[in-house]
Design an enzyme around this catalytic site. Sequence first.
Site, PDB file in Angstrom:
ATOM      1  N   SER A 211       0.843  -1.191   0.000  1.00  0.00           N
ATOM      2  CA  SER A 211       0.000   0.000   0.000  1.00  0.00           C
ATOM      3  C   SER A 211       0.882   1.247   0.000  1.00  0.00           C
ATOM      4  CB  SER A 211      -0.967  -0.041   1.185  1.00  0.00           C
ATOM      5  OG  SER A 211      -2.018   0.864   1.020  1.00  0.00           O
ATOM      6  N   GLU A 342      -8.828  -5.215  -4.952  1.00  0.00           N
ATOM      7  CA  GLU A 342      -8.309  -4.150  -4.089  1.00  0.00           C
ATOM      8  C   GLU A 342      -9.430  -3.315  -3.477  1.00  0.00           C
ATOM      9  OE1 GLU A 342      -5.240  -3.596  -3.227  1.00  0.00           O
ATOM     10  OE2 GLU A 342      -3.911  -4.425  -4.746  1.00  0.00           O
ATOM     11  N   HIS A 463      -7.748  -5.683  -0.847  1.00  0.00           N
ATOM     12  CA  HIS A 463      -6.516  -4.965  -0.555  1.00  0.00           C
ATOM     13  C   HIS A 463      -5.959  -5.448   0.787  1.00  0.00           C
ATOM     14  CE1 HIS A 463      -3.740  -1.535  -0.559  1.00  0.00           C
ATOM     15  NE2 HIS A 463      -4.093  -1.295   0.689  1.00  0.00           N
TER      16      HIS A 463
END
Length: 556
Positions: A211, A342, A463
Amino acid sequence: MFHSGITYGRIFPVVFAYSFFFSVSHEIEIKTKQGILDGFEMESRNGTTFYAFLGIPYAKPPVGNLRFQPPQPADSWEGVRDATEAPPACIQRELVFAVDIALTGQEDCLYLNVFTPKDIKSPLPVMVWIHGGGFFEGEGSIYGPTYLLENQIILVTINYRLGALGFLSAGDEVLPGNNGMKDQVAALKWVQEYIRDFGGDPQQVTIAGESAGGSSVHFHMFSPLSKGLFQRAISQSGTALALWARLTPAMARRRFVTFGILAGCSPVPTQVLVDCLRKIPAEEIVLITQKYYVWDLEPQLIFTVVVEPENATNAFLTQNPWSLNTPILHDVPWMIGMTSGEGVIKAARYLANGGKLVNDLNENFKRYIPLILAYIYYLKPDDVEKTSEKLKSYYFKDQKLSLETEKGLADLITDSYFLYDHIEAIDRHPSKPYVYLYDHKGEITVSDFTGDGKCCKSLGASHADDLFNLFQLPVSPSNMLPEDLSVSERMIKYWINFIYTGKPTSDDSWKISKSPEIDYWHIETKSDSMKTGLQHDRYLFWKNLKAHPLDVFSKE
């Protein structure tokens, strides 16, 4: 989504992290050039004994006059330093997974952890893990090393300053910004100076992150400060080209002035405002940021990476990474990938609890979607309106957002926040990288924590779901299901191979990406294989939409 790295430490306090993760036995001392450390033994998932040294200072505490300053090298110490307790996180207010509204961490937070095998016969490759959290939350200490340390590597996990304390920028030489990124550079310099004392090879350093950590890794490839500090790189679900990863100088300056006003300080000149902000408790600095929210937690990323002015001393970033003309300064072997769903992490939040947030979105679609996707800040009003209409038509077929259209909601977030910039980053990289798509839905999924468990079960891996395979997190099960363990062991093997050789597989079955439509390694539940065409149609939609910062600010 980009906010996660994942800060489950807020749900299960970090103070319990290492007793929760590991079997701990007797202490162990190590002598370094910085001083003597008193660490301890741990046990990996397969029963291998390794050593842990926690809370090592890599920079001076960034407090007082050092607040809003680049990091200064840490001092050495006399005697033996206790390295058996996890260091404090950098001060933050965890928002996305929070069960309460308490602040956590402290301003004195520039510490790192080192994990080493017990028996080292020759210097080992080093992996430096940069945590995610949208540049406003997260910490290194929640990433348990028990899976990776089954192998002969050194693992380093770090903290860096977050939010306004790490990324506030006036766009001038007084406060150019990027102090959080300069903290990362300081940690990498610490590795170069001291990692030999732990059995590591400073010429075999892989930087890796997820991330905002993945974006950080990519940013280091553009930074003159990072030269020679790493030899390989892994970006998981984050690039420097993401719409959420970087502010334009003009936007950063406006937010700086607004911050001063909200803090009750004179907004000009810069030095006067900075001096004023240094007198305000760190807790207030963190809480001021929340006054920027317009709807729910949006805009979520207030202070991020910026391009610094040319006259800034020791600038981290001097050229716009969104421009096609900006060179990659450090063209090292690169592995980059994303999860198949995600956007599920955010879709689950919107659809939870009877869909209160999604109902609000339905009623105010053209008001809030431009805010969530940030194009309200850089498109003309007429273009904002047209873009919103095109998005609603493409992703929702002009229907309302609901559980019936949850895939459209998840895909919209996936494509705008991750897919488009990932493909652009892959295309622009001088030597083509190794690309993967993580597509395994395990026993634990992040969307269970952001939603209510009723959404998004069939929409792919959320995600940050891939993190459960590489690290033991505070919510990880004590024993993995057989199919989850199989995926974890395969991923660990890929990551270790890459750390050693710059290639994720020894038999060349995972190939670099050469096709314009992206060749990628598809990580699935039962087996993995090469495929071509990473959501190419959805990528082309965004390419033609021209509503991404990559298209708007490519010549900045």
